[in-house]
Design a protein around this motif. Structure first.
Motif, short mmCIF file in Angstrom:
data_model
loop_
_atom_site.label_atom_id
_atom_site.label_comp_id
_atom_site.label_asym_id
_atom_site.label_seq_id
_atom_site.Cartn_x
_atom_site.Cartn_y
_atom_site.Cartn_z
N UNK A 17 0.78 -1.13 0.06
CA UNK A 17 0.04 0.05 -0.05
C UNK A 17 0.98 1.23 0.03
N UNK A 18 1.95 1.15 0.73
CA UNK A 18 2.87 2.42 0.83
C UNK A 18 3.54 2.63 -0.62
N UNK A 19 3.90 1.56 -1.27
CA UNK A 19 4.41 1.81 -2.68
C UNK A 19 3.09 2.26 -3.52
N UNK A 20 2.08 2.03 -3.39
CA UNK A 20 0.93 2.66 -4.34
C UNK A 20 0.73 4.02 -3.83
N UNK A 21 0.67 4.45 -2.61
CA UNK A 21 0.58 5.76 -2.07
C UNK A 21 1.80 6.77 -2.75
N UNK A 22 2.83 6.21 -2.70
CA UNK A 22 3.99 6.97 -3.27
C UNK A 22 3.71 7.01 -4.68
N UNK A 23 3.48 6.08 -5.51
CA UNK A 23 3.22 6.41 -6.88
C UNK A 23 2.16 7.41 -7.10
N UNK A 41 -2.80 12.17 -2.23
CA UNK A 41 -3.07 11.21 -1.00
C UNK A 41 -2.90 12.14 0.41
N UNK A 42 -3.15 13.30 0.25
CA UNK A 42 -3.21 14.37 1.46
C UNK A 42 -4.16 15.49 1.12
N UNK A 45 -11.34 14.85 0.89
CA UNK A 45 -12.24 14.37 -0.14
C UNK A 45 -11.71 13.21 -1.06
N UNK A 46 -10.39 13.16 -1.14
CA UNK A 46 -9.65 12.28 -2.00
C UNK A 46 -8.82 11.18 -1.23
N UNK A 47 -8.21 11.69 -0.10
CA UNK A 47 -7.18 11.00 0.58
C UNK A 47 -7.73 9.57 1.37
N UNK A 209 -8.59 9.97 -10.37
CA UNK A 209 -7.17 10.74 -9.77
C UNK A 209 -6.55 9.97 -8.85
N UNK A 210 -6.98 8.66 -8.33
CA UNK A 210 -6.14 7.91 -7.62
C UNK A 210 -5.83 6.45 -8.32
N UNK A 211 -5.81 6.64 -9.73
CA UNK A 211 -5.21 5.48 -10.42
C UNK A 211 -3.97 5.83 -11.00
N UNK A 212 -3.15 5.01 -11.02
CA UNK A 212 -1.51 5.14 -11.87
C UNK A 212 -1.82 5.22 -13.30
#
Ligand SMILES: Cc1cc2nc3c(=O)[nH]c(=O)nc-3n(C[C@H](O)[C@H](O)[C@H](O)COP(=O)(O)OP(=O)(O)OC[C@H]3O[C@@H](n4cnc5c(N)ncnc54)[C@H](O)[C@@H]3O)c2cc1C
Length: 495
Positions: A17-23, A41-42, A45-47, A209-212
């Motif tokens: 999960x950490x790698x996903x958030x960093x990405x 990620x911060x 409304x999205x985070x 917005x939260x996809x790679x």
């Protein structure tokens, strides 16, 4: 541009999960509530949703899940199971189990868990002989190889995908004739040595917005005429591509606690309109190009739609079961569970749930080899499920409203249990079978399903996310095996 190098397989399998958030912390161009987002990620409304998905991604590594949610590929890399090309009925059933497990984590309220797009990508890559027919049989082999390379890139790097399939409507009459508007629709405006330049807009990427990455795939109704050539393509890009802008709707995650907003504080997948402002799509990211007649049947001809419907049916089963659980808990708490009318309403939801379960069982049990030598679930039960659910889910919401009535509104907040009116709240919100705090928690959950902005969006999602219901019904009618049934009528009439 490093991300565009699709033979970069450096990650080799499932991420944390950490790698996903960093990405996600890149220079993506996302707009919400009137301003540009610095870090999704911060961002309020999205985070929360980003962190929920990170938590799900982590769960893949847990001993409890790892063996049935992932597989070891030929290189010994552990990848998500939805990427595995099914070669037997057992493989299909295993896929079903893994979809259902992912679905239960959100009780079906997280529509775009990565398995949905992973299943589609697997189908396109393992049916690449279909894409080989592209560019009038001349350049299709390259496009097909692009697809396989992209599949391996996403699979080995565990990228999270969204997709956009629909152009904005400018005039419905134009749409019904299989035309798109040059004013708004995404179209190719130029070819260069490096790739194509595209301009225009596409609807409505859930989780965008939260996809790679985003797949920009064909809409299904494009008349095969020369003026439609600029609108016919399939490609994929990183969300953080120069010229790509995402315009979000209002967020329904208002920063409330899990007690106050049990669903919207966790599963608020954003939907975004995607603007392409002279975006360069490199050739190696293009899978179909300039051929409406190839684009139109692509989801069906590759069986991607069948695998997507399979994932969706598992998700809808988990969601329907959740509805039954919520409704039976509500009526038990107030002692209405002996009432015939109440039982009749909930029995209707139970019957819908069991219908989805039966359709899923039928599809998996009758799984068969397809034209590419891979296995697919039987299509028709899944078609039935996807045509019924846009009507089932709004009816479930209606039944919840009928059961909940004013209790869906009589919902003080968590803070009211700790302030000077707490005694009122403790006393006047209790039910015969449930203390006040648990009753409020339960009805806040029901509120988030049936009343809140999050809940209303869910109902709209169920109505439309798989395409216009009229078109789905029309294709259902066309696919149905009607001939023998009509012959029976002929034979009766001719006796
Ligand atoms: C919450 C939500 C999330 C979504 N997420 C995604 C996503 O992630 N990716 C994506 O690509 N799309 C997504 N969609 C978009 C979805 O694909 C479209 O909503 C759907 O295809 C309908 O298109 P439209 O919204 O433009 O409606 P319109 O085409 O404007 O349709 C309006 C009405 O006309 C009817 N209609 C349309 N065409 C015909 C026809 N030929 N004959 C008769 N009636 C017709 C429709 O059934 C509907 O009732 C999402 C939609 C919603 C609501």
């Amino acid at each position: 541009m490093d991300d565009l190098v699709i033979n970069n397989l450096s990650n080799k399998g499932i991420r944390t999960g950490k790698q996903y958030l960093e990405g996600l912390r890149d220079d993506r161009n996302v707009w919400i509530h009137g301003r540009k987002v610095q870090d999704v990620t911060n961002e309020n409304g999205l985070k929360s949703c980003a962190h929920t998905l990170a938590n799900f991604i982590d769960r893949q590594h847990e001993p409890k899940y790892i063996n049935h949610l992932t597989y070891l590929d030929d290189d010994g890399d552990r990848c998500a199971l939805a990427f595995k090309t099914p070669k037997s009925k057992e493989d299909i059933k295993d896929r079903g189990k893994s979809y259902y497990e992912w679905a239960k984590w959100s009780n079906g309220y997280f529509g775009r868990t990565p398995d949905y797009k992973n299943a589609s990508l697997m189908s396109f890559a393992s049916a690449s002989t279909f894409l080989e027919k592209g560019i009038k049989g001349q350049g299709g082999k390259v496009m097909a190889q692009n697809m396989v390379n992209y599949y391996n890139y996403v699979r080995k790097n565990d990228k999270v995908l969204t997709h956009t399939l629909v152009n904005p409507t400018y005039n419905h009459q134009q749409g019904y004739k299989g035309k798109f508007s040059e004013k708004v629709a995404l179209q190719v405006i130029k070819e260069t040595d490096a790739g194509i330049i595209v301009n225009g807009a596409r609807l409505l990427a859930t989780l965008g917005p939260l996809a790679d990455e985003i797949e920009v795939f064909p809409s299904t109704v494009l008349k095969a005429t020369p003026d439609n050539i600029p609108f016919a393509f399939a490609f994929a890009l990183p969300i953080a591509t120069k010229g790509l802008r995402l315009i979000c709707r209002d967020s329904y995650d208002l920063g409330k606690s899990h007690f106050d907003a049990p669903l919207s504080s966790r599963y608020e997948e954003m939907d975004a309109v995607i603007i392409f402002d002279n975006v360069l799509v490199p050739w190696e990211r293009i899978f179909m190009y300039g051929e409406p007649e190839l684009c139109n049947p692509a989801f069906s001809a590759t069986n991607a739609v069948v695998h997507m419907m399979h994932q969706v049916a598992c998700l809808k089963l988990a969601k329907s079961e959740f509805m039954v659980g919520l409704m039976t808990s509500i009526v038990k708490a107030s002692g209405r569970d002996k009432d015939l009318y109440t039982k009749g309403l909930i029995a209707e939801v139970m019957q819908m749930t069991e219908s989805i379960r039966a359709l899923l069982f039928s599809a998996e049990e009758q799984a068969h080899e397809d034209q590419f030598g891979n296995y697919i679930p039987l299509r028709y039960p899944l078609e039935t499920s996807r045509n019924l659910y846009p009507r089932m889910y709004p009816r479930m919401v209606e039944i919840l409203q009928l059961l909940g009535a004013s209790s869906l509104m009589a919902t003080p907040s968590e803070a009211d249990f700790a302030n000077e009116i707490s005694e009122d709240v403790e006393k006047y919100f209790q039910l015969s079978n449930l203390d006040s705090k648990n009753r409020v928690a339960m009805f806040r959950l029901a509120h988030d399903v049936a009343i809140s902005g999050f809940g209303s969006r869910q109902a709209l999602y169920e109505r439309y996310f798989f395409g216009p219901p009229a078109l789905m019904a029309s294709s259902y009618y066309d696919l149905y095996n009607k001939d023998e049934l009509m012959e029976r009528i002929d034979s009766l009439l001719s006796e």
